[in-house]
Design a protein around this motif. Structure first.
Motif, PDB file in Angstrom:
ATOM      1  N   THR A 371      -5.277   1.306   5.049  1.00  0.00           N
ATOM      2  CA  THR A 371      -4.087   1.894   5.663  1.00  0.00           C
ATOM      3  C   THR A 371      -4.436   3.160   6.422  1.00  0.00           C
ATOM      4  O   THR A 371      -3.973   3.383   7.553  1.00  0.00           O
ATOM      5  CB  THR A 371      -3.035   2.207   4.591  1.00  0.00           C
ATOM      6  OG1 THR A 371      -2.663   1.004   3.925  1.00  0.00           O
ATOM      7  CG2 THR A 371      -1.798   2.853   5.205  1.00  0.00           C
ATOM      8  N   TYR A 398       0.274  -5.079  12.293  1.00  0.00           N
ATOM      9  CA  TYR A 398       1.596  -5.073  11.659  1.00  0.00           C
ATOM     10  C   TYR A 398       2.558  -5.931  12.465  1.00  0.00           C
ATOM     11  O   TYR A 398       2.821  -5.657  13.639  1.00  0.00           O
ATOM     12  CB  TYR A 398       2.131  -3.638  11.547  1.00  0.00           C
ATOM     13  CG  TYR A 398       1.380  -2.783  10.562  1.00  0.00           C
ATOM     14  CD1 TYR A 398       1.776  -2.697   9.233  1.00  0.00           C
ATOM     15  CD2 TYR A 398       0.262  -2.048  10.954  1.00  0.00           C
ATOM     16  CE1 TYR A 398       1.079  -1.908   8.315  1.00  0.00           C
ATOM     17  CE2 TYR A 398      -0.439  -1.267  10.051  1.00  0.00           C
ATOM     18  CZ  TYR A 398      -0.023  -1.200   8.742  1.00  0.00           C
ATOM     19  OH  TYR A 398      -0.717  -0.418   7.843  1.00  0.00           O
ATOM     20  N   TYR A 403       8.235  -1.725   9.263  1.00  0.00           N
ATOM     21  CA  TYR A 403       7.283  -1.424   8.190  1.00  0.00           C
ATOM     22  C   TYR A 403       6.154  -0.527   8.706  1.00  0.00           C
ATOM     23  O   TYR A 403       5.725   0.420   8.039  1.00  0.00           O
ATOM     24  CB  TYR A 403       6.701  -2.712   7.615  1.00  0.00           C
ATOM     25  CG  TYR A 403       5.749  -2.478   6.462  1.00  0.00           C
ATOM     26  CD1 TYR A 403       6.190  -1.893   5.277  1.00  0.00           C
ATOM     27  CD2 TYR A 403       4.392  -2.805   6.565  1.00  0.00           C
ATOM     28  CE1 TYR A 403       5.326  -1.652   4.220  1.00  0.00           C
ATOM     29  CE2 TYR A 403       3.519  -2.578   5.519  1.00  0.00           C
ATOM     30  CZ  TYR A 403       3.996  -1.992   4.344  1.00  0.00           C
ATOM     31  OH  TYR A 403       3.132  -1.748   3.310  1.00  0.00           O
ATOM     32  N   PHE A 404       5.696  -0.801   9.942  1.00  0.00           N
ATOM     33  CA  PHE A 404       4.674   0.035  10.558  1.00  0.00           C
ATOM     34  C   PHE A 404       5.155   1.479  10.654  1.00  0.00           C
ATOM     35  O   PHE A 404       4.437   2.425  10.301  1.00  0.00           O
ATOM     36  CB  PHE A 404       4.325  -0.498  11.948  1.00  0.00           C
ATOM     37  CG  PHE A 404       3.525   0.462  12.795  1.00  0.00           C
ATOM     38  CD1 PHE A 404       2.174   0.644  12.586  1.00  0.00           C
ATOM     39  CD2 PHE A 404       4.150   1.210  13.802  1.00  0.00           C
ATOM     40  CE1 PHE A 404       1.435   1.543  13.358  1.00  0.00           C
ATOM     41  CE2 PHE A 404       3.426   2.097  14.577  1.00  0.00           C
ATOM     42  CZ  PHE A 404       2.069   2.272  14.357  1.00  0.00           C
TER      43      PHE A 404
END
Length: 421
Positions: A371, A398, A403-404
């Motif tokens: 990440t 992504y 969510y990104f």
């Protein structure tokens, strides 16, 4: 330029003198001697620029010959031929200003490389002297140029603009005698003058004489250097040298020689970083933050840009190699979903072992490392390109923009759109 070769073994002497195309190397005249006594006679009657001498010889060895040269102030670059490679021996060579050494049995390419290094140093020194004599630049301009060169070093963000500027900087370093690539390592160090034990020298003279000491100590391991002063007590030096396990010991030699030659005691704070990471190291040393944490008597202190770098320095070579493979896999698959198992299959070690290596070096889980690298890549694109943020999310692997954005904000404290603004 002229070369003098000294060796008590006739076959070795003949081989060195005749099997190498010295004219092609740039040597005009090659003199030979089978003893230090014969060498002294040549040195007193001929013009010699480079000495290549064996160490172990009857009556008087090569080290004593070089000491004799130094005592008479002869401006000659010296190279040793030796079968000894430990640091204790290197220290003796440094103390005598030896630029390089060739390990027996001496290969032609090793001898040529050492002689060319000596020729390059002589040419560079003569060029600087000539320019100074002709008034091409003042000491202030030299100092300002060196400082500006490091202050404008590019960020390591992976953008095309940064890569192009990095290539320009590396090209300029090569022109100045730093034979390097963007992937090579270098050493950046801050020298703090703690106390003068004699009358303090002017700033420009301090820098010039200290830079000569640095070059003398590290030329033995082929390290080019440039130094500038921030003020009368703080100098920053960029040193290009191969990775050395004994680097800290070389700095202790530099401390001792500075005390003797300049009449001042110094502390040294140094980073060993890739050229790509030179800017954050420069910023740290420029701010002199390290001094606040390590104040005290003269010392040598190694600094790190991150806990990860410090851990890499402490773990085994095998761990370093595996961690480099893990990082390379993440970079090569940055636009894809990356899993620990995928890395495991690629580099052929168990997923549990991968977790252990990442935890030992990066102090985080494998998922957190993935990440972190994806967000670092994303931020570089957001800050340095005009790509739509939705496209950047896809480029980082992504599918969900929401969510990104959530992960990005958790990492940097701001949303991707806010960061771009």
């Amino acid at each position: 330029m002229n070369l003098l070769i000294v060796d008590d073994q006739p076959n070795v002497l003949a081989s060195l003198a005749t099997t190498i195309d010295w004219g092609g190397v740039g040597i005009d005249e090659v003199y030979t001697a089978r003893s230090a006594l014969a060498a002294k006679d040549i040195l007193l009657n001929k013009t010699v620029h480079i000495l290549l001498t064996d160490v172990e010889m009857p009556m008087e060895n090569g080290l004593k010959l070089i000491k004799w040269i130094r005592e008479r102030g002869l401006d000659i670059e010296c190279i040793l031929i030796t079968s000894h490679t430990d640091f204790f021996y290197a220290k003796q060579g440094i103390d005598l200003g030896v630029i390089d050494y060739v390990v027996q049995p001496a290969k032609s390419e090793s001898v040529i490389r050492a002689v060319r290094n000596a020729m390059a140093k002589i040419t560079s020194r003569n060029d600087v002297r000539q320019r100074l004599q002709m008034g091409y630049f003042s000491d202030f301009e030299i100092n300002h140029a060196a400082q500006h060169f490091l202050k404008t070093w590019p960020e390591n963000n992976g953008t095309p603009q940064a890569e192009a500027l990095l290539e320009e900087k590396i090209q300029r370093l090569n022109q100045l005698g730093f034979h390097c690539t963007p992937e090579d390592g270098c050493t950046l160090f801050l020298t703090n003058i703690e106390e003068w034990t004699s009358l303090p020298l002017p700033e420009f003279e301090t820098r010039n004489r200290y830079n000569e000491l640095v070059q003398s100590v590290f030329s033995f391991v082929n390290g080019a250097s440039t130094t500038f002063y921030q003020d009368a007590s703080h100098l920053i030096t960029l040193l290009s040298t191969p990775p050395l396990e004994e680097l800290e010991q070389y700095f202790h030699i530099l401390q001792r020689q500075t005390q003797a030659a300049l009449g001042c005691s110094v502390s040294v704070y140094f980073f060993c970083v890739p050229f790509r990471d030179l800017l954050p190291a420069f910023r740290c040393l420029s701010s002199r933050d390290p001094l606040e944490e390590t104040a005290g008597p003269p010392q040598v202190v190694r600094l790190y840009l991150s806990a990860e770098q410090k851990n890499l320095d402490l773990v085994s070579r095998q761990y370093r190699e595996y961690f480099a493979k893990i990082e390379a896999y993440i970079q090569n698959h940055i636009s894809e979903p990356i899993t620990r198992q995928g890395i495991s299959d690629s580099i052929h070690i168990s997923s549990d072992y991968i977790s252990h290596i990442v935890r030992s070096v990066a102090e985080c889980s494998c998922k957190e490392l993935i990440t972190r690298e994806k967000m670092k890549y994303a931020r570089g694109l957001i800050e340095n390109t005009t790509q739509p943020i939705g496209n950047i999310a896809i480029a980082c692997g992504y599918d969900s923009f929401a969510y990104f954005s959530k992960v990005y904000k958790a990492t940097y404290g701001v949303s991707p759109r806010r960061d771009r603004k």
